[in-house]
Design a protein around this motif. Structure first.
Motif, PDB file in Angstrom:
ATOM      1  N   HIS A  28       0.811  -1.226   0.000  1.00  0.00           N
ATOM      2  CA  HIS A  28       0.000   0.000   0.000  1.00  0.00           C
ATOM      3  C   HIS A  28       0.842   1.272   0.000  1.00  0.00           C
ATOM      4  N   ASP A  29       2.158   1.132  -0.122  1.00  0.00           N
ATOM      5  CA  ASP A  29       3.059   2.291  -0.084  1.00  0.00           C
ATOM      6  C   ASP A  29       2.821   3.105   1.195  1.00  0.00           C
ATOM      7  N   GLY A  30       2.811   2.391   2.308  1.00  0.00           N
ATOM      8  CA  GLY A  30       2.532   3.035   3.589  1.00  0.00           C
ATOM      9  C   GLY A  30       3.736   3.732   4.185  1.00  0.00           C
ATOM     10  N   TYR A  31       4.565   4.333   3.352  1.00  0.00           N
ATOM     11  CA  TYR A  31       5.804   4.998   3.766  1.00  0.00           C
ATOM     12  C   TYR A  31       6.339   5.728   2.562  1.00  0.00           C
ATOM     13  N   GLN A  32       7.317   6.567   2.793  1.00  0.00           N
ATOM     14  CA  GLN A  32       8.115   7.061   1.667  1.00  0.00           C
ATOM     15  C   GLN A  32       9.594   6.966   2.036  1.00  0.00           C
ATOM     16  N   ALA A  49       2.265   9.491   4.650  1.00  0.00           N
ATOM     17  CA  ALA A  49       1.673   8.316   4.003  1.00  0.00           C
ATOM     18  C   ALA A  49       0.421   7.866   4.749  1.00  0.00           C
ATOM     19  N   TYR A  50      -0.158   8.735   5.550  1.00  0.00           N
ATOM     20  CA  TYR A  50      -1.253   8.338   6.451  1.00  0.00           C
ATOM     21  C   TYR A  50      -2.376   7.561   5.771  1.00  0.00           C
ATOM     22  N   PRO A  51      -2.916   8.056   4.643  1.00  0.00           N
ATOM     23  CA  PRO A  51      -4.013   7.277   4.027  1.00  0.00           C
ATOM     24  C   PRO A  51      -3.566   5.858   3.652  1.00  0.00           C
ATOM     25  N   LEU A  85       5.909   8.382 -13.836  1.00  0.00           N
ATOM     26  CA  LEU A  85       6.840   7.261 -13.960  1.00  0.00           C
ATOM     27  C   LEU A  85       6.385   6.048 -13.157  1.00  0.00           C
ATOM     28  N   ASN A  86       5.683   6.301 -12.054  1.00  0.00           N
ATOM     29  CA  ASN A  86       5.149   5.212 -11.229  1.00  0.00           C
ATOM     30  C   ASN A  86       3.919   5.770 -10.527  1.00  0.00           C
ATOM     31  N   GLU A  87       2.777   5.269 -10.887  1.00  0.00           N
ATOM     32  CA  GLU A  87       1.538   5.839 -10.354  1.00  0.00           C
ATOM     33  C   GLU A  87       1.450   5.743  -8.841  1.00  0.00           C
ATOM     34  N   LYS A  88       2.035   4.688  -8.278  1.00  0.00           N
ATOM     35  CA  LYS A  88       1.924   4.498  -6.838  1.00  0.00           C
ATOM     36  C   LYS A  88       2.810   5.497  -6.073  1.00  0.00           C
ATOM     37  N   THR A  89       4.075   5.571  -6.461  1.00  0.00           N
ATOM     38  CA  THR A  89       4.968   6.481  -5.730  1.00  0.00           C
ATOM     39  C   THR A  89       4.633   7.943  -6.042  1.00  0.00           C
ATOM     40  N   ALA A  90       4.183   8.212  -7.255  1.00  0.00           N
ATOM     41  CA  ALA A  90       3.793   9.595  -7.601  1.00  0.00           C
ATOM     42  C   ALA A  90       2.595  10.019  -6.751  1.00  0.00           C
ATOM     43  N   ARG A  91       1.648   9.107  -6.581  1.00  0.00           N
ATOM     44  CA  ARG A  91       0.489   9.426  -5.750  1.00  0.00           C
ATOM     45  C   ARG A  91       0.931   9.723  -4.317  1.00  0.00           C
ATOM     46  N   SER A  92       1.861   8.920  -3.825  1.00  0.00           N
ATOM     47  CA  SER A  92       2.336   9.153  -2.452  1.00  0.00           C
ATOM     48  C   SER A  92       3.020  10.509  -2.321  1.00  0.00           C
TER      49      SER A  92
END
Lengths: 175, 745
Positions: free
Chosen positions: A91-95, A149-151, B631-638
């Motif tokens: 879920h990409d719960g971080y950066q 990344a809260y959501p 370039l990456n929809e997931k990381t761009a959204r983040s």
């Protein structure tokens, strides 16, 4: 001093002023637990002590020689991730990843608290609270994520908690 | 490995448009996909190693000491008293070499040095080194320092003298076109208001940290730095050694948001101490020191003037910003940066000036310029829309410029109106209360707001090396960084698409100045600059593979590690002998002068304001963004979620407060400087509009890391106005600023 960390025994020669966090990072070599503020304000240092989540920067190592300490390294490894770790990746719960070990340890402790029926500030019913998105957000608000990344963190925890995805509860809609 | 022969270093200067991108014809099928981060498993399991986490032998612990006065001089430091404490090795001071302030990003010179003179409260004057962190901390806190106090300026006042003439900082300090004063007089409807924003702190979760270790006259610094190539130059200049004697390693960085663009005081202190003691020294700033002595976003006072005809046509725009900085520093917050090109209007004045204060350095924080400049501009546009009785989106449509309104050039691409229209539909803009202060739900007042997003696009000179090994695996290396932006992942996607190699066969080596130089992460240029450098290197390698296979380059297809052409299919490893490599370098060129390049978007917010307490809750937000190729929809959204959340903080809570007697920051920690927490952030929706920008770079992408913050806070502020009919012009909009004007309960 002797400690049980992630099921293993450790011995350390440490200053009595050493926090659990500094014990882990500087003496035991477990740097997964992060120091973000050293004042219990950010939650990056969260570990589990006897199953409960604790800001490890706010408690002294010498007080925990008989306790079971679990860190992020004890939950899973890159090749064998804990379900919450896997969900944070999915879920990409971080950066940047710096608050992440604390978030995940906190989530493990939080899910256990919710399972035991502990209420939170936003629980309408002190006896029964389902783990709504508002409950997850409230209960995870001791862990700051400046990348925000809260959501995604809520998405990851909700998935592991076994709840169906839903829109996050609307704040300020108590009328 | 074959040696690098001529032609193996490919350089492209963006003087011409680059209409064809090989990423559009790649068949690996990974570019743009919402793939999970390649470094994710390491990050979630604590295996990613950040600056302070390298276990060096014989490591000593350093704790910094900050000045306890706001202006004056250090008379003496009683090192003997500290050294008498158990475990303390030394108190290291170097009044000439220690840096007084952090350096700004990308500079190659040393920042202002010399810490005998105290210019702001918390200025780092010494480092106490001990065998343990605990001993160093205790001694640092007790270090006796004698000061001579001086007279400083500790409060910001618009009555104070200003420079009046500053060197360019991203934008010129002042540009004028036509006559704004006359336009205001001619206007049927006008707005002349002043917005203020406070000092802010990036508050990255990882405090600034350095481990310094010397081998002879060569320094290796494990540092939390966004731009290692230029940071190493700054460090070398500060220490008076050659640039090639400094190596910075920054594989993982726990967030930066501008605060780690240039070197901070702990780097030089650690290096000096390590040299003096002959052993590695670790210096991690206390959270309070990060606030006190790294960098802040300047406070601003922004006079906004908008002059319009009765039909809404703008005839004049004035945006005059006053910010603050130390007397030795020229950086001004370029708040008017997007005012130059966002709206039409013949008469224009965009200016910036500084009041000189004894507050810590002001410099870059996420979207320097736009982040606070759009709070002023986009709220003023909302005010104008109300005064004209025109929908705010329609007002923006009326003033949509066909070309850059100040330069005789076109936009490279511009999707502001599509973003506003897409967002309006998706957010349900038609349900917005047309009259402010009219929608109630129990004790909550409900409102909706909109704002434009714009962020100038930048390309920076950057190199990357790409190697294909005999086993068909690929290594990409560069002094680029990943500060959480997703560089490891998106750059792997670029290489995978270009070379037709599965993601898991590519090793991405970032964050080491021993590799080819890069501009690093900042200004939203990282993905485009490094992605383009990798693109160029891969393009050269594709040529080599085609020649090795004896097919025309255009007839070569690369997929799943195989080269396919002329009815043959060969593992690429079989075509590279002992291995092949190429370096790609991208440089900005005339395209940035010939076209105004920016990314655009639209923010929508719905808020609830409690009419009893004045508390504002953001209920939902939508951001629609166009930033070239995603370039990456997931990381761009983040990245956009993060920017929008910074917008929530700027609108509602973030406020660095300076004690006006000393300049000391009153709320210098994460308990008192309020960044948004999980419960402050509602459902955030992010939508990307498909776009390519052929003038930006060969990968047709534009920056996205800062776009999300640009305008986000203004949408919230405008929603608060819509909810309450109260216009607060001093950010953040805390409940005390609302409560007096709220209707009686």
């Amino acid at each position: 001093m002797k400690f049980t960390i992630n099921g293993r025994s450790y011995e350390a020669e440490a200053d009595i002023r050493t926090s659990v966090l500094d014990l882990l990072r500087e003496h035991v070599g477990l740097t997964g637990s992060k120091k973000g503020c050293d004042h219990g304000q950010c939650g990056a240092c969260t570990v589990l002590i006897n199953g409960r989540r604790v800001n490890s920067c706010l408690t002294l190592a010498v007080m925990h020689q008989d306790d079971e300490i679990t860190t992020i390294e004890g939950l899973g490894t890159p090749d064998d991730l804990h379900p919450l770790q896997a969900a944070f990746v999915a879920h990409d719960g971080y950066q940047c990843g710096y608050c992440t070990p604390g978030q995940i340890c906190s989530a493990v402790g939080m899910l256990d608290e919710a399972k035991k029926g502990w209420p939170s500030h936003v629980s309408a019913d002190l006896e029964h609270s389902d783990l709504s998105d508002a409950e997850i957000s409230e209960r995870m608000s001791g862990n700051i994520c400046r990348c925000a990344a809260y959501p995604n963190i809520v998405d990851a925890i909700r998935e592991v908690a076994g709840r169906a995805p839903a829109g996050r509860d609307v704040a300020g809609a108590d009328a | 490995m074959l040696g690098l022969d001529k032609g193996d270093h490919v350089t492209l200067t963006m003087d011409e448009a680059h209409p064809v991108s090989l990423l559009d014809t790649g068949v690996q099928g990974v570019i743009g996909k919402p793939l999970s981060r390649v470094d994710g498993p390491d990050k979630v399991s604590g295996a990613a190693t950040y600056a302070a986490e390298y276990a060096l032998d014989d490591l000593a612990y350093g704790v910094l000491v900050g000045a306890a006065i706001g202006k004056g001089r250090v008379v003496s430091i009683d090192a003997a008293a500290a050294k008498a404490m158990p475990g303390v090795i030394d108190v290291v001071t170097d009044f000439d070499t220690f840096i007084r302030v952090s350096q700004q990003g990308g500079e190659t010179e040393a920042p202002t040095q010399g810490v005998r003179d105290i210019e702001y409260f918390g200025e780092i004057i010494a480092i106490v080194v001990a065998e343990t962190f605990e001993a160093a901390r205790d001694a640092a806190e007790r270090l006796p320092v004698e000061y001579e106090r001086g007279d400083g300026v500790f409060a910001f006042s618009m009555d104070d003298a200003r420079d009046g003439d500053l060197p360019t900082n991203i934008v010129p300090a002042r540009t004028e076109q036509g006559d704004i004063d006359q336009a205001m007089r001619d206007a049927a409807v006008s707005v002349d208001v002043t917005y203020t924003t406070p000092s802010q702190n990036s508050a990255a979760m990882e405090p600034h940290a350095s481990i310094a270790t010397w081998e002879g006259d060569s320094l290796t610094l494990y540092g939390a730095y966004q731009m290692p190539t230029s940071d190493a130059q700054q460090l070398a200049e500060s220490l008076g050694i050659a640039a090639d004697k400094v190596r910075i390693i920054a594989h993982f960085i726990g967030g930066g948001f501008g605060s780690k663009l240039g070197i901070a005081p702990e780097s030089v202190a650690a290096a000096v101490a390590a040299k003096r003691l002959g052993r590695p020294v670790k210096a991690v700033m206390m959270r309070q020191q990060v606030f006190d002595a790294t960098v802040r976003r300047s406070n601003t006072s922004q006079r906004m003037r908008l002059a319009a005809r009765a039909d809404g046509t703008l005839i004049g725009i004035g945006h005059e910003t006053t910010a603050s900085n130390l007397s030795t520093e020229d950086f001004f917050e370029p708040a008017g940066i997007s005012t130059h090109f966002l709206y039409a209007g013949d008469n224009r004045l965009v200016s910036h000036d500084l009041v000189r204060l004894n507050w810590l350095l002001s410099g870059s924080m996420r979207a320097p310029g736009e982040a606070v400049g759009l709070l002023g501009l986009e709220c003023a546009v909302d005010e104008l829309a109300m005064a004209l009785d025109i929908d705010p989106i329609e007002l923006r449509r009326i003033n949509e410029p066909a070309r850059d309104p100040e330069k005789d050039v076109d936009f490279s691409s511009r999707a502001l109106m599509p973003a506003l229209d897409t967002g309006a539909k998706r957010f349900g803009w038609e349900q917005r209360p047309v009259r402010p202060g009219t929608r109630r739900e129990g004790e909550w007042l409900i409102g909706m707001g909109v704002a434009a997003a714009a962020r100038a696009n930048m390309l920076m000179e950057t190199s990357a090396k790409v190697a294909i090994h005999p086993d068909g695996s690929v290594t990409v290396s560069s002094a680029m960084t990943d500060i959480g932006t997703g560089s490891y992942t998106i750059l792997t996607q670029v290489a995978a698409e270009m070379l037709g190699v599965p993601m898991d066969r590519i090793t991405m080596e970032l964050g080491d100045t021993n590799d080819v130089p890069a501009a690093g992460s900042g200004g939203s240029w990282g993905a485009c600059s490094s992605g383009s450098a990798i693109y160029l290197a891969c393009e050269a390698l594709r040529g080599k593979l085609a020649r090795a296979m004896d097919v025309a380059e255009a007839a070569l297809t690369l997929k799943d590690g195989r080269a396919i052409g002329d009815n043959r299919s060969t593992p690429i490893g079989d075509l590279v002998g002992d291995g092949i490599e190429a370096i790609g370098t991208i440089k900005p060129g005339e395209q940035e002068e010939l076209f105004t390049q920016a990314s655009y978007g639209a923010h929508f917010a719905e808020v609830a304001v409690n009419r009893v307490t004045g508390e504002t809750r953001v209920r939902r937000m939508l951001g629609v963004f166009a930033a070239g190729r995603i370039l990456n929809e997931k990381t761009a959204r983040s990245q956009c979620l993060g920017g929008m959340t910074f917008g929530i903080g700027a609108a509602l809570t973030e406020d660095l407060i300076h004690d006006t007697r000393t300049g000391k920051l009153v709320n210098r920690d994460l308990a008192e400087y309020h960044v948004p927490v999980n419960a402050d952030v509602p459902q955030l929706e992010v939508v990307f509009l498909p776009e390519r920008d052929i003038h930006a770079n060969p990968i047709h992408a534009k920056g996205i890391g800062e776009l999300g913050i640009c305008g986000a806070g203004a949408a919230i502020a405008n929603a608060i106005y819509n909810a309450t009919a109260i216009r607060v012009r001093g950010f953040p909009i805390t409940l005390d600023k609302l409560i007096a004007a709220l209707p009686a309960v």
